[in-house]
Design a protein around this motif. Structure first.
Motif: not given
Lengths: 288, 288, 288, 288, 288, 288
Positions: C21, C24-28, C30, E52
């Motif tokens: 958080r 600010d990492l994207d889901d992938g 993370h 993605q």
């Protein structure tokens, strides 16, 4: 199909283009089938018996490995170059695919006149060339065989060099090796056997009985003499054979075993074999 | 020494012949030093993003391995061919030997215009080329580096492809990789550092104190700007710099850090930097 | 940051989510940073000394290998399970990255109470577990170390098992092995040395001279006693130490070497050391 | 300690038994320290230049590998046999352990008089012997070095044979190779340096200043001449040297560099060097 | 035997416990037969076509290797997890042992819905998963095969990835690959052939002549249609077949070849085939 | 031919010398055929169950590898030494060559009385010995088999130790292993089968019909009983068998299956089998 008048590689490429046209291949696939997977040139330094250092060029082209390990001969010839080897490798790919055997195509060689080298020089040259190729050949990768200027002994040297590297006797790394170290029985007469089998296939097409067929064989060297023997053994009546010095004829049948012994004993020709008429090569071809 | 007007390979061979004459080498040794140990061409099929299949040619020449693993760059350029790569590999052999480092010489490349490929295409092409070379490269065998048309990212792809093959992270297979995966600190500024060191060596020869020396640097790009910085940091007074648009001069000394920031901020030129006189490149070269 | 009340793995995932958080990492990305690269469970059959067959579960998780070989301890504990090992491996990844050393993170273990096993049983169990991991560990891949329930001897067994497999003494496959077979000098006191270095770093921040600083050490076991020694050797005045039974105080300074000898000789406590006042742990913490 | 009058192996075993008694080792540990880990005899067929086939016996004994790869020389001598090699290997184990270096002990050899072989024969013999040992030697396993009857060239052949097998230049497989392919600088004068260092250690024990010490060196060959040089370079006054033909003396000091040049130029002796008194070897030993 | 109502793994464990009771196995052996030899989870990052990043979980369980290399399928299914894979692997161990073939049991999979991925995505995902498993699979170790959600193409990608790693075409690493690269002829119809052989074994038990037997086949898809064909070819009279839409009957016999052609041509059902009575599936099962 | 009265090695060398004389071999070839390719002695430390350390000597001699991997047994016997093993290995070379099978000759052993060791001790000793040989044995290099003092279980331990090292079940590393892990069916009765086949070959030479031949078998142990069975099954009439306690005779024919059952049930002798006359061993040999 009109072949190119250039190198073997040009010829092979024209043949491939012709096939690509028939198969309506797109350019990408055509390129993929033409470009060799790997082309390797290696330096082969040879210390001559007289102390002179000669640096030869050795080649190995693995044209296609998609269907299994590559397979192809190894030639020692002064005119051997990368383009020739590429063409021969592509042809091996086609031959293996046509026969449906799980091998790709390869070819190799050294630009050298082997007849000018001593046996010790040929051994040193072969072992050095083989050592350079060790990471790229093997029973699962690429399997050399004899070709122009190489023989069973060449394959034995390659097998020994490779075996020393892997740490165990690796008979599968070459074909065409001596029988005593695992060579295939029947390889020596394989071409003659092919002549006989092709002739019998033709007879079957013509619905003719081999036992009622007469046979004339033009050429009585390594291939022809054994072909005559195999045809005779399979029931055909051998009525004429010939070599560069002329031919012999006996409508009642010739014994190829005796003829081979006759030639080996001297004269180097079938002409003059007892109980035969002498004929010319032209007359042989015109026999019924 | 008169260089050939032909290919890089012709040029390199003329240079070698010249050296061989000076050293009075016999023909065998001359041939041995010229002939590359291994020259490999591989097929590099590339499936374009639009589905088209392109078959590229990739090369790697290992010219000499006698003193240790081979070392040499990898270039992506439309004019790249086997002869050019052979010449560059021989030059690498000479460079490593002259510096006394335990490496031989190699070079490689792909005949392609990398600017026309997408990043995904460059990655696929690089990984395929690397996969073909896996049995022949490695920290103990041959260590590629960036060159024309290749960069840190290219090396990272090669390292990852090779690492996947060996089963562990093998940072030693390439140099010039990103710092975060083991690249060498200082590599980015190495050429600029070389400029500074060469200048200082010259000053030592002339028995001059760097702290009493004024410096003008022509060119303020990747190499020149850092060279100006290093010379300044080492005590020289930087009085002028220039780029393609012209130069600036201040006899009392320029601050390279501030200049670099000025150029980065806009204008793309040193010209107009506050507190300086504008000069031409020609004037810069004529400064005392 | 609020930690999960669940398993170590839950805790570690909450920590990672928190960091993601902040960054600010994207889901992938993370997910990529969370999912272990490889998690392995192996069967470890152990023939007990009494002939009974026990089948234990062994684990090894290699969380991240991007920066180099994985590094992480090996624990023998009844509560060891895959989730705990995954968490510990992820923490190792973070620790190595934070220290900037070129290693990834791993951890392993066996769900067993080692205290219930004989030395022969522990050896057989360790060797079997190590043999299962042989294809996945090594100096270039993953390097175990001692942790809860394992020690130098455990590492020696793993090193010997691995060395037998590779055919040579491979000291690099584990850390924390005995000095006599290549262990690192200083490892035994490393934690105590860390205490001293951290204290000195704090003193530097506070701009205080260690030679004018008094020191009280709570805990006088493996870590505390050596920390007291190192602080004393580096110039601090040691005025108090304590253990579970209480503490001792002497404002003029205590000699840690003598104290260690005193404890070793009997009593298992520092309390009663001649020339000291007895204090409580609470009093020790309130000393100036 | 009374040594056995038998073979080197008997001598070594008596020495070990003596040590075992001092250390009060139990029989099992005594046996373990005596029995070589591996003793290998190999057949080394040699095709002489005259076509005759000679079958030699080669040996390699790896006495102990517990502390790291084995280390030990390789000798070519007619009296070389397995027992001698076993003794020399055990002594290497002890030497490495005493010096605290992470190596075990090994030794090898071929029962042959190398002086009777041509250079080509020595090369073929060495390469064949090395090829047989390839699975058992290497930078991580066992590292040969020169010994009686072998030299830098022998090591170069072994390194090349081994490198060919592993597929890359493996300089670490031998020590004592030529400098140009990675040999260690300083190895040539290492024994002489040892003489100097031992002398200085003795002086330190005696609390004497080397700069106020006079030195006489008996023997002025490969070892003695360089020892004289090193002692002189380190500040001692060289007052006398001798060889088999006698010695020279000058209380004011001799220049070893000039003496070495004098011997090299002719006469093969130090005797007669200008500005010196001639003395006998006995007199040299009695100098103050 | 009452099966657990839980996961496949629970079911399999209940079955094993049941067998262990019958065989009176002790606890150790029971545990040994239950615990998988190796269970591996790997991270499978997938860069989607839209950029993605998706991080999938892949599994491979090698349940038992005692009788030879492990054998077992690979499934792509959203519900795939480690427990399911463990159960399927244990069942493979039992199947191979029951058939007396020298293989152990394994199974693998990725938790993913393959239908939602593009072909390029499936290829990238499969190759990445295969690359992670390379050190653990192979013709001598563990041989995947197609299963739910995977097919010939999947196996071809795995074979190519593995072959690239080993450096040669390794057809033996998977079964179920396309015929053109070494797949087994007859695999497509193997299940149907099994139906026929089982039926004939039953007839032999009942002492009935297949040529005097009438056959009704429920289901006319991939398996049923070929089973009908094989039964017909082996001499049975096929009197009825059915699919989800209903069945057809003709006491005088149906021609399966014609029926298959009929279904392929349209309608997707056997119902309405000329010269037949329409029947329900229930009626088919009640035919004599 | 007069055999030496010395060791097995002396005997074998005399036999070879005799053959060399017959074949008129030159000295080089004679030496080459005599000298073992590799003779290895290894230290085999054994921690006895009572904690005592015993250091045994293990041997393996690979006499000849020219025709393929070496083949030969492994014996545990107190009198086993390097000379005996060398002789047995040379004899294996001859046996394989005479039978025309593509194997060389080897033999190995440990100087130990296996009957004095517990099963656990035999396992530890065997595994340690096998581990030392791992780099030198294997399906392509050298394949041990049971011999004096070793059995199926010994081979299973060697196979497991080797398999652990290679990372997969390698059944091909030994012959004579248990059927359940890949042993050859028929191996148990192979010697008896050989007796029958030799007898039948003799009958063919004598032009006699086995079905009209009566058979008497002296010795009714492991070999004789099965030989009687095989001869009976192949059509001969078994009229007499004997063991150390005497023999039985029935001119109308004996049923070997029933006889074997009779002996197994008790008495440990054929004597007293119902419906037979008791005879002596001498009488058996004089039967017609």
């Amino acid at each position: 199909m009109i072949l190119g008048t250039g190198s073997a590689w040009d010829t092979a490429c024209v043949q491939l283009a012709d096939a690509a046209r028939h198969l309506d291949l797109d350019d990408g696939m055509h390129d993929l089938l033409r470009t060799p997977r790997r082309s390797i040139s290696v330096s082969v330094p040879l210390l001559r018996d007289d102390g002179q250092l000669l640096v030869l060029s050795g080649y190995r082209v693995q044209h296609n490995l998609a269907r299994g390990p590559a397979k192809g001969g190894l030639r020692y010839h002064p005119a051997c170059d990368l383009d020739e080897v590429k063409a021969l490798a592509m042809w091996m790919t086609w031959k293996c695919a046509l026969m449906g055997i799980p091998y790709g195509g390869a070819k190799g060689g050294i630009a050298v006149e082997p007849g000018l080298l001593s046996r010790q020089e040929r051994e040193r040259m072969t072992r050095r060339y083989a050592a350079e190729l060790v990471p790229l050949i093997g029973p699962d990768k690429d399997i050399p065989a004899p070709d122009v200027g190489t023989d069973e002994q060449t394959m034995a040297w390659i097998m020994d060099t490779y075996s020393t590297h892997t740490g165990h006797t690796a008979a599968g790394v070459v074909t065409g090796k001596p029988l005593s170290i695992g060579g295939s029985a029947g390889r020596a007469g394989a071409t003659s056997r092919g002549v006989q089998l092709a002739a019998f296939a033709a007879l079957r097409e013509l619905d003719k009985d081999p036992r009622e067929t007469t046979v004339a064989v033009q050429g009585f060297g390594k291939v022809g003499a054994l072909a005559a023997q195999y045809l005779h053994d399979a029931g055909c009546r051998l009525v004429a054979v010939s070599d560069v010095k002329g031919g012999v004829h006996n409508g009642a049948g010739l014994n190829p075993t005796a003829l081979i012994r006759h030639v080996a004993r001297g004269g180097d020709t079938v002409v003059g074999y007892p109980g035969t008429d002498t004929i010319t090569n032209a007359e042989l071809l015109e026999l019924e």
